[in-house]
Write a protein that holds these residues in place. Structure first.
Motif, mmCIF file in Angstrom:
data_model
loop_
_atom_site.group_PDB
_atom_site.id
_atom_site.type_symbol
_atom_site.label_atom_id
_atom_site.label_comp_id
_atom_site.label_asym_id
_atom_site.label_seq_id
_atom_site.Cartn_x
_atom_site.Cartn_y
_atom_site.Cartn_z
ATOM 1 N N ARG A 190 -16.676 50.792 32.794
ATOM 2 C CA ARG A 190 -16.669 49.612 31.917
ATOM 3 C C ARG A 190 -17.566 49.788 30.695
ATOM 4 N NH1 ARG A 190 -15.219 44.464 34.555
ATOM 5 N NH2 ARG A 190 -14.346 44.899 36.609
ATOM 6 N N TRP A 191 -18.203 50.923 30.604
ATOM 7 C CA TRP A 191 -19.030 51.230 29.426
ATOM 8 C C TRP A 191 -18.101 51.501 28.244
ATOM 9 C CZ3 TRP A 191 -22.031 56.440 28.688
ATOM 10 C CH2 TRP A 191 -22.849 56.340 27.549
ATOM 11 N N THR A 192 -18.033 50.552 27.321
ATOM 12 C CA THR A 192 -17.029 50.626 26.251
ATOM 13 C C THR A 192 -17.539 51.249 24.961
ATOM 14 O OG1 THR A 192 -17.589 48.423 25.398
ATOM 15 C CG2 THR A 192 -15.902 48.558 27.155
ATOM 16 N N ALA A 193 -18.793 50.962 24.592
ATOM 17 C CA ALA A 193 -19.357 51.407 23.306
ATOM 18 C C ALA A 193 -18.501 50.950 22.134
ATOM 19 C CB ALA A 193 -19.509 52.934 23.286
ATOM 20 N N ASP A 194 -17.818 49.814 22.260
ATOM 21 C CA ASP A 194 -16.850 49.403 21.245
ATOM 22 C C ASP A 194 -17.482 48.760 20.005
ATOM 23 O OD1 ASP A 194 -17.621 47.174 22.697
ATOM 24 O OD2 ASP A 194 -15.611 46.344 22.881
ATOM 25 N N ARG A 195 -18.800 48.517 20.041
ATOM 26 C CA ARG A 195 -19.499 48.009 18.846
ATOM 27 C C ARG A 195 -20.604 48.966 18.401
ATOM 28 N NH1 ARG A 195 -21.878 42.348 19.646
ATOM 29 N NH2 ARG A 195 -22.207 42.596 17.414
ATOM 30 N N TRP A 196 -20.494 50.177 18.820
ATOM 31 C CA TRP A 196 -21.504 51.193 18.540
ATOM 32 C C TRP A 196 -21.286 51.783 17.156
ATOM 33 C CZ3 TRP A 196 -21.023 56.826 20.438
ATOM 34 C CH2 TRP A 196 -22.191 57.550 20.150
ATOM 35 N N GLN B 272 -29.892 48.883 24.134
ATOM 36 C CA GLN B 272 -28.568 48.493 23.650
ATOM 37 C C GLN B 272 -27.719 48.028 24.829
ATOM 38 O OE1 GLN B 272 -28.630 52.638 21.634
ATOM 39 N NE2 GLN B 272 -26.729 51.676 20.940
ATOM 40 N N ASP C 41 -21.917 47.648 24.830
ATOM 41 C CA ASP C 41 -21.036 47.794 23.666
ATOM 42 C C ASP C 41 -21.673 48.615 22.553
ATOM 43 O OD1 ASP C 41 -22.827 46.037 22.376
ATOM 44 O OD2 ASP C 41 -21.475 44.319 22.471
ATOM 45 N N VAL D 108 -24.416 48.216 30.934
ATOM 46 C CA VAL D 108 -23.227 47.352 30.975
ATOM 47 C C VAL D 108 -23.505 46.004 31.637
ATOM 48 C CG1 VAL D 108 -20.877 47.135 31.880
ATOM 49 C CG2 VAL D 108 -21.621 49.289 30.822
ATOM 50 N N SER E 14 -24.270 47.808 20.490
ATOM 51 C CA SER E 14 -24.931 47.067 19.422
ATOM 52 C C SER E 14 -26.416 46.900 19.748
ATOM 53 C CB SER E 14 -24.279 45.691 19.270
ATOM 54 O OG SER E 14 -24.424 44.934 20.472
ATOM 55 N N PRO F 194 -16.628 55.340 27.702
ATOM 56 C CA PRO F 194 -16.253 55.296 26.281
ATOM 57 C C PRO F 194 -15.292 56.395 25.851
ATOM 58 C CG PRO F 194 -18.504 56.095 26.534
ATOM 59 C CD PRO F 194 -18.060 55.619 27.887
#
Length: 546
Positions: free
Chosen positions: A109-115, A403, A406, A69, A408, A159
Motif C-alpha cells: 500500500r506504499w504508493t509514493a503518489d505525492r512524492w 513523510q 504518499d 503508510v 509528501s 511504489p
C-alpha cells in the motif's frame, strides 16, 4: 548470546543457498580488494575523515518506507503482530486481522503518489542540508531500491520505483552529498512476532500470516512469484502454542526476540550472507558518500568489517582516496578513528577529538499523524539549539523529516523547514565549515552523554552558550534569546589570558555595545526578538581563536 559470524560461516551460508564457494571472489558480488583489510587496525590505519563531512555539519534524512503508510509511528511491522498493542488495534480496525492481512500487504500500500523528490531536496537544501540520506532498508526487510539480491523491493512491491535511485539523482543534481541507511541486520529477530498468534479472543491460537504463507500461496495474488519467508526472514524464534494471556505473550517476546542483538540467526548463516550481498550491491550501485549502519560496532562482527573494507576500497577506486563516511554506534574509543560514531537521539558532554554524528527526528522516525494533530514536533528553535550544541563539540547533526506513505510532508513540517531556512540565511556562517573552539561553551544545562536520552534532557536556556570558530573568527551562539544583560564568562579577560574582545556583532543585527572585564564579556541584545531565535554573535579580536 554474543556470536560473530565470520567468513567461513558466510561461505557455508552461500553453499546453503546453492551458491558457489568462490562467490565472494569473482563476479558482481566480489569484495573490492585494496589497501584496506577487514580488521579494525586496518580501518583505523587507513581511514581519514573527509573534509566534506567535517564541513557539512547538517544532513537531512528521509527515514521513509512502508512503515510510514499506517501513519502510526515507529516499528509498526513488529507491533502490529502483538495483541493489545495500539498498533495491533489500529491494524485490526484498518486492515484486518494479521492472520489474513499482514505487513507485506501494508508494504504494497506504499504508493509514493505525492512524492516530489526534487522539490523536497530543494527545500532541505535551503534549510541548510549539505548532505542527504535515504533509507535503503529498515527492519521490515523491504529494500527501497533496485535490489539484486532481495526480491522484496520497491520496484516489485508498493511504489514500483527505485526510491533510493531517484533520491540519489535528485540529491546529486542539487549538489548535495548522498548517503544511505541500512537497518536490515536486525530484521530476523525484529520480525518474529509475525510468526505468533493472538493469546486471547475469538481467533485465539490462529497463527499470523508469516507462519503459514509460502511462495506457492501467492499464485493468482498480487505477490505471485515472491516468497513471504524471504521477507519475514524465517521462523527463528517462534512463540510456542498454549500461551493464554496478552501479558504472558508480551513477556515471552520480550525475553526471546525483543532484545537488540548484533549476531545473525543461529543455524542460518544464509541470512548473514544475503545481508552482505545486499550491502555490496547497494554500495556498488549508488556509490554513496555516507553509509549509516543501525548497529553497535559493525553488523555481524567480521562480516561487517568485510563490508566496511569493501566500501573504503571502493571509495579509493572512485575518488583516489577514502572520501566517504561510514557510521556505526557504541564504538570503542579507538574504533572511532576507523568509523564515524553515530549517537542516536543523544548528546555529548565534551568536544570529541574525532568527528562524530548524532541523528534525531523532529517527531517519530516513521510518520505519525498524532504529531501533526497535537503539534508535538521539535520546533525549528530546538533543532538549531541541537545543531549548535553538536557542532560546538566537533559533530554533525543528521535530522529526519518524517513523510507519510504518499511521500509528501505536512504543513507543520513545512513551517519548521521554513524557519530553519530563515535562521540559516542569517547565521549559517557560524555553522558550516566551522571548527570547535578550545571550549564548547558554558551554561547551566548539563547534558548526559549517550544514546536515546533526549527525553531526559532539560530545555536549553539563554545562559547556555556554544562556541564555534572559522579562521580567526570566534562565534558565540546563544541557545535562547536573552532578556537583560548577557554575561559570557569564557570571554572575560582572565579566561582569555588578557586578549581583548574588540568587536561584537549580532549576525543580522549589527554591532553590539559590549564591555569586557576580568570576569566576563557583558552586553545586551535588543529586547524585542520578533520571530528570531538562537542569536549568533561574531566575536572579533586578535588571537581569540588561538
Amino acid at each position: 548470546m554474543a556470536l560473530e559470524i565470520g567468513r567461513r560461516s558466510v561461505l557455508a551460508g552461500m553453499a546453503a543457498m546453492g551458491m558457489a564457494r568462490n562467490a565472494l571472489a569473482a563476479g558482481p558480488l566480489a569484495l573490492k580488494q585494496g589497501p584496506v583489510q577487514a580488521n579494525w587496525p586496518s580501518l583505523v590505519d587507513n581511514y581519514r575523515y573527509p573534509e566534506w563531512f567535517r564541513d557539512a555539519k547538517l544532513g537531512l534524512w528521509a527515514h521513509w518506507g512502508p512503515q510510514s503508510v499506517p501513519e502510526q509511528g515507529d516499528w509498526y511491522g513488529r507491533f502490529m503482530y502483538m495483541q493489545g498493542h495500539p498498533m495491533y488495534e489500529h491494524h485490526l480496525k484498518t486492515y484486518g486481522h494479521p492472520s489474513k492481512t499482514g505487513f507485506m500487504d501494508v508494504q504494497n500500500r506504499w504508493t509514493a503518489d505525492r512524492w516530489d523528490p526534487d522539490a523536497l531536496i530543494a527545500r532541505y537544501q535551503k534549510a541548510g542540508a549539505k548532505y542527504f540520506v535515504a533509507l535503503a532498508c529498515h527492519h521490515d526487510n523491504l529494500d527501497c531500491y533496485d535490489s539484486r539480491y532481495q526480491p522484496w523491493n520497491s520496484l516489485r512491491v508498493g511504489p514500483k520505483k527505485d526510491v533510493v535511485g531517484i533520491w540519489e539523482k535528485a540529491a546529486r543534481k542539487a549538489g548535495l552529498r548522498f548517503g544511505v541507511s541500512n537497518h536490515a541486520a536486525h530484521s530476523w529477530h525484529w520480525y518474529q512476532t509475525a510468526y505468533g498468534y493472538d493469546p486471547e479472543g475469538p481467533l485465539k491460537g490462529v497463527r499470523y500470516d508469516a507462519f503459514r504463507l509460502t511462495k506457492a500461496d501467492g499464485k493468482g495474488q498480487w505477490w505471485e512469484g515472491l516468497d513471504p519467508q524471504q521477507l519475514y526472514t524465517g521462523a527463528h524464534i517462534v512463540a510456542p502454542d498454549g500461551i493464554d494471556s496478552i501479558d504472558a505473550m508480551n513477556a515471552w517476546h520480550e525475553k526471546h526476540d525483543g532484545q537488540w542483538v548484533e549476531h545473525g540467526p543461529p543455524n542460518d548463516p544464509a541470512y548473514v550472507s544475503k545481508w552482505l550481498m545486499r550491502q555490496i550491491d547497494l554500495v556498488e550501485k549508488y556509490r554513496p558518500d555516507l553509509v549509516y549502519f543501525d548497529d553497535y560496532r559493525l553488523p555481524f562482527g567480521s562480516v561487517g568489517l568485510e563490508a566496511a573494507a569493501d566500501y573504503y576500497n571502493r571509495s579509493i577506486d572512485w575518488h583516489g582516496k577514502i572520501d566517504v563516511a561510514l557510521t556505526a554506534k557504541k564504538l570503542k574509543p579507538w574504533e572511532r578513528f576507523g568509523v564515524v560514531e553515530d549517537v542516536e537521539r543523544g548528546f555529548a558532554d565534551r568536544i570529541w577529538d574525532e568527528p562524530w554524528q548524532t541523528d534525531t527526528c523532529i517527531g517519530d522516525w516513521f510518520y505519525n499523524i498524532a504529531r501533526l494533530k497535537d503539534r508535538s514536533y521539535k520546533s525549528a528553535e530546538q533543532v538549531m539549539q541541537r545543531l549548535a550544541d553538536v557542532v560546538s563539540k566537533n559533530g554533525n547533526l543528521l535530522l529526519s523529516i518524517p513523510q507519510p506513505g504518499d511521500g509528501s510532508i505536512d504543513s507543520e513540517e513545512e513551517k519548521i523547514l521554513d524557519r530553519m531556512t530563515d535562521w540559516m540565511a542569517i547565521n549559517g556562517e557560524a555553522i558550516f565549515a566551522s571548527r570547535p573552539w578550545h571550549r564548547f561553551g558554558e551554561g547551566p544545562t548539563t547534558l548526559k552523554t549517550g544514546m536515546q536520552n533526549e527525553a531526559e534532557q532539560k530545555p536549553f536556556t539563554a545562559e547556555d552558550i556554544r562556541f564555534t570558530t572559522k579562521g580567526e573568527t570566534l562565534y558565540a551562539i546563544l541557545l535562547g534569546w536573552p532578556r537583560g544583560e548577557t554575561i559570557i564568562k569564557s570571554l572575560g579577560a582572565r579566561a582569555l589570558a588578557g586578549r581583548r574582545v574588540e568587536r561584537v556583532t549580532l549576525l543580522g543585527g549589527g554591532t553590539i555595545s559590549h564591555r569586557q572585564d576580568g570576569d566576563a564579556l557583558r552586553f545586551r541584545l535588543p529586547s524585542d526578538a520578533g520571530e528570531r531565535f538562537v542569536p549568533v554573535l561574531r566575536i572579533d579580536g586578535k588571537g581569540l581563536t588561538a
